[in-house]
Design a protein around this motif. Structure first.
Motif, PDB file in Angstrom:
ATOM      1  N   VAL A  81      48.134  -0.129  37.354  1.00  0.00           N
ATOM      2  CA  VAL A  81      48.646  -0.259  36.225  1.00  0.00           C
ATOM      3  C   VAL A  81      47.749   0.131  34.871  1.00  0.00           C
ATOM      4  O   VAL A  81      46.673  -0.836  34.745  1.00  0.00           O
ATOM      5  N   PRO A  82      47.815   1.238  34.373  1.00  0.00           N
ATOM      6  CA  PRO A  82      46.638   1.664  33.384  1.00  0.00           C
ATOM      7  C   PRO A  82      46.932   1.016  32.121  1.00  0.00           C
ATOM      8  O   PRO A  82      47.071   1.660  31.025  1.00  0.00           O
ATOM      9  N   ARG A  83      46.526  -0.350  32.015  1.00  0.00           N
ATOM     10  CA  ARG A  83      46.560  -1.077  30.820  1.00  0.00           C
ATOM     11  C   ARG A  83      45.424  -2.013  30.713  1.00  0.00           C
ATOM     12  O   ARG A  83      45.035  -2.396  31.700  1.00  0.00           O
ATOM     13  N   GLY A  84      45.134  -2.204  29.580  1.00  0.00           N
ATOM     14  CA  GLY A  84      44.032  -3.060  29.274  1.00  0.00           C
ATOM     15  C   GLY A  84      44.443  -4.477  28.965  1.00  0.00           C
ATOM     16  O   GLY A  84      45.606  -4.857  29.174  1.00  0.00           O
ATOM     17  N   THR A  85      43.500  -5.135  28.499  1.00  0.00           N
ATOM     18  CA  THR A  85      43.640  -6.514  28.206  1.00  0.00           C
ATOM     19  C   THR A  85      44.808  -6.600  27.101  1.00  0.00           C
ATOM     20  O   THR A  85      44.755  -5.948  26.231  1.00  0.00           O
ATOM     21  N   GLY A  86      45.845  -7.523  27.295  1.00  0.00           N
ATOM     22  CA  GLY A  86      46.910  -7.448  26.658  1.00  0.00           C
ATOM     23  C   GLY A  86      47.848  -6.410  26.706  1.00  0.00           C
ATOM     24  O   GLY A  86      48.836  -6.516  25.724  1.00  0.00           O
ATOM     25  N   GLY A  87      47.881  -5.558  27.614  1.00  0.00           N
ATOM     26  CA  GLY A  87      48.806  -4.649  27.838  1.00  0.00           C
ATOM     27  C   GLY A  87      48.583  -3.280  27.006  1.00  0.00           C
ATOM     28  O   GLY A  87      49.410  -2.357  26.957  1.00  0.00           O
ATOM     29  N   THR A  88      47.268  -3.086  26.485  1.00  0.00           N
ATOM     30  CA  THR A  88      46.993  -2.030  25.750  1.00  0.00           C
ATOM     31  C   THR A  88      46.901  -0.789  26.516  1.00  0.00           C
ATOM     32  O   THR A  88      46.183  -0.862  27.583  1.00  0.00           O
ATOM     33  N   PRO A  89      47.451   0.473  26.268  1.00  0.00           N
ATOM     34  CA  PRO A  89      47.217   1.413  27.067  1.00  0.00           C
ATOM     35  C   PRO A  89      45.726   2.172  26.306  1.00  0.00           C
ATOM     36  O   PRO A  89      45.865   3.036  25.607  1.00  0.00           O
ATOM     37  N   TYR A  90      44.905   1.674  27.053  1.00  0.00           N
ATOM     38  CA  TYR A  90      43.408   2.065  26.793  1.00  0.00           C
ATOM     39  C   TYR A  90      43.125   3.607  26.945  1.00  0.00           C
ATOM     40  O   TYR A  90      42.315   3.968  26.173  1.00  0.00           O
ATOM     41  N   MET A  91      43.871   4.164  27.878  1.00  0.00           N
ATOM     42  CA  MET A  91      43.351   5.690  27.872  1.00  0.00           C
ATOM     43  C   MET A  91      43.744   6.406  26.609  1.00  0.00           C
ATOM     44  O   MET A  91      42.987   7.403  26.238  1.00  0.00           O
ATOM     45  N   GLN A  92      45.107   6.242  26.300  1.00  0.00           N
ATOM     46  CA  GLN A  92      45.659   6.593  24.925  1.00  0.00           C
ATOM     47  C   GLN A  92      44.556   6.472  23.894  1.00  0.00           C
ATOM     48  O   GLN A  92      44.155   7.275  23.003  1.00  0.00           O
ATOM     49  N   TRP A  93      44.246   5.227  23.755  1.00  0.00           N
ATOM     50  CA  TRP A  93      43.466   4.543  22.618  1.00  0.00           C
ATOM     51  C   TRP A  93      42.056   5.206  22.641  1.00  0.00           C
ATOM     52  O   TRP A  93      41.487   5.573  21.615  1.00  0.00           O
ATOM     53  N   LEU A  94      41.581   5.069  24.040  1.00  0.00           N
ATOM     54  CA  LEU A  94      40.071   6.032  23.973  1.00  0.00           C
ATOM     55  C   LEU A  94      40.227   7.359  23.636  1.00  0.00           C
ATOM     56  O   LEU A  94      39.414   7.968  23.214  1.00  0.00           O
ATOM     57  N   LYS A  95      41.358   8.047  24.068  1.00  0.00           N
ATOM     58  CA  LYS A  95      41.323   9.493  23.929  1.00  0.00           C
ATOM     59  C   LYS A  95      41.562   9.873  22.369  1.00  0.00           C
ATOM     60  O   LYS A  95      40.970  10.719  21.770  1.00  0.00           O
ATOM     61  N   GLN A  96      42.000   8.851  21.477  1.00  0.00           N
ATOM     62  CA  GLN A  96      42.113   9.168  20.147  1.00  0.00           C
ATOM     63  C   GLN A  96      40.906   8.886  19.259  1.00  0.00           C
ATOM     64  O   GLN A  96      40.569   9.400  18.578  1.00  0.00           O
ATOM     65  N   MET A  97      39.855   7.948  19.979  1.00  0.00           N
ATOM     66  CA  MET A  97      38.847   7.631  19.175  1.00  0.00           C
ATOM     67  C   MET A  97      37.875   8.575  18.943  1.00  0.00           C
ATOM     68  O   MET A  97      37.195   8.654  17.471  1.00  0.00           O
ATOM     69  N   PRO A  98      37.429   9.800  19.485  1.00  0.00           N
ATOM     70  CA  PRO A  98      36.601  10.695  19.115  1.00  0.00           C
ATOM     71  C   PRO A  98      37.383  11.688  17.971  1.00  0.00           C
ATOM     72  O   PRO A  98      36.631  12.119  17.160  1.00  0.00           O
ATOM     73  N   LEU A  99      38.637  11.938  18.116  1.00  0.00           N
ATOM     74  CA  LEU A  99      39.253  12.666  17.137  1.00  0.00           C
ATOM     75  C   LEU A  99      39.497  11.846  15.734  1.00  0.00           C
ATOM     76  O   LEU A  99      39.081  12.391  14.801  1.00  0.00           O
ATOM     77  N   GLU A 100      39.431  10.671  15.932  1.00  0.00           N
ATOM     78  CA  GLU A 100      39.663   9.798  14.612  1.00  0.00           C
ATOM     79  C   GLU A 100      37.833   9.868  14.014  1.00  0.00           C
ATOM     80  O   GLU A 100      38.059   9.785  12.631  1.00  0.00           O
ATOM     81  N   THR A 101      37.204   9.767  14.880  1.00  0.00           N
ATOM     82  CA  THR A 101      35.781   9.635  14.350  1.00  0.00           C
ATOM     83  C   THR A 101      35.391  10.841  13.645  1.00  0.00           C
ATOM     84  O   THR A 101      34.746  11.069  12.639  1.00  0.00           O
ATOM     85  N   GLU A 102      35.670  12.301  14.183  1.00  0.00           N
ATOM     86  CA  GLU A 102      35.453  13.475  13.816  1.00  0.00           C
ATOM     87  C   GLU A 102      36.126  13.527  12.539  1.00  0.00           C
ATOM     88  O   GLU A 102      35.810  14.480  11.747  1.00  0.00           O
ATOM     89  N   ALA A 103      37.236  12.990  12.455  1.00  0.00           N
ATOM     90  CA  ALA A 103      38.092  13.417  11.128  1.00  0.00           C
ATOM     91  C   ALA A 103      37.291  12.587   9.917  1.00  0.00           C
ATOM     92  O   ALA A 103      38.063  12.841   8.682  1.00  0.00           O
ATOM     93  N   HIS A 104      36.373  11.905   9.779  1.00  0.00           N
ATOM     94  CA  HIS A 104      35.654  11.360   8.898  1.00  0.00           C
ATOM     95  C   HIS A 104      34.343  11.944   8.472  1.00  0.00           C
ATOM     96  O   HIS A 104      33.468  11.662   7.418  1.00  0.00           O
ATOM     97  N   HIS A 105      34.412  13.437   8.889  1.00  0.00           N
ATOM     98  CA  HIS A 105      33.150  14.268   8.544  1.00  0.00           C
ATOM     99  C   HIS A 105      33.461  14.708   7.094  1.00  0.00           C
ATOM    100  O   HIS A 105      34.494  14.597   6.403  1.00  0.00           O
ATOM    101  N   LEU A 106      32.140  14.594   6.232  1.00  0.00           N
ATOM    102  CA  LEU A 106      32.274  15.076   4.925  1.00  0.00           C
ATOM    103  C   LEU A 106      32.098  16.488   4.714  1.00  0.00           C
ATOM    104  O   LEU A 106      31.586  16.961   5.425  1.00  0.00           O
TER     105      LEU A 106
END
Length: 106
Positions: A81-106
Motif C-alpha cells: 500500500v503506497p501510503r505514508g503516515t495518515g494515508g498520505t500518497p507520498y509518491m505523488q507528494w514527493l514528485k511535486q516537491m521539486p517542481l514546486e521548489t523550482e517554481a520559486h526561482h526569481l
C-alpha cells in the motif's frame, strides 16, 4: 507558496515600473519620489541575492529529486500500500516537491 510566486513575479517587473515612475518623478509629479527611491533601494538589495537564492533552490530541487528516487527504490517498490503516515500518497507528494521548489526561482 502562491504569495512567494506573486512577489517574485512582481519583483521582476519592478525595474520597468521604476523607470516609468522615474520619468514621472523627473518631470511631472514629485509626489512619488519619497516612495520610489527607498523602495528601489530595498529592491536592489534584494536582487543582489538573486543568483545565490536560485542556486539554493536548485540544490534543494536536486535533493528532492534524489529523495524521490530513494523513496521509489527502497520503499514504494516493496510496499503493498503506497501510503505514508495518515494515508498520505507520498509518491505523488514527493514528485511535486521539486517542481514546486523550482517554481520559486526569481
Amino acid at each position: 507558496c502562491p504569495g512567494t510566486r506573486f512577489l517574485a513575479g512582481t519583483l521582476q517587473q519592478w525595474p520597468d515600473l521604476f523607470k516609468l515612475l522615474s520619468i514621472d518623478v523627473a518631470g511631472i509629479n514629485f509626489s512619488h519620489a519619497p516612495i520610489i527611491y527607498p523602495t528601489q533601494k530595498i529592491l536592489n538589495r534584494f536582487l543582489r541575492y538573486k543568483e545565490p537564492y536560485n542556486a539554493i533552490l536548485d540544490a534543494m530541487a536536486t535533493f528532492r529529486k534524489v529523495h524521490y528516487g530513494w523513496a521509489e527504490e527502497y520503499i514504494n517498490r516493496w510496499a503493498d500500500v503506497p501510503r505514508g503516515t495518515g494515508g498520505t500518497p507520498y509518491m505523488q507528494w514527493l514528485k511535486q516537491m521539486p517542481l514546486e521548489t523550482e517554481a520559486h526561482h526569481l
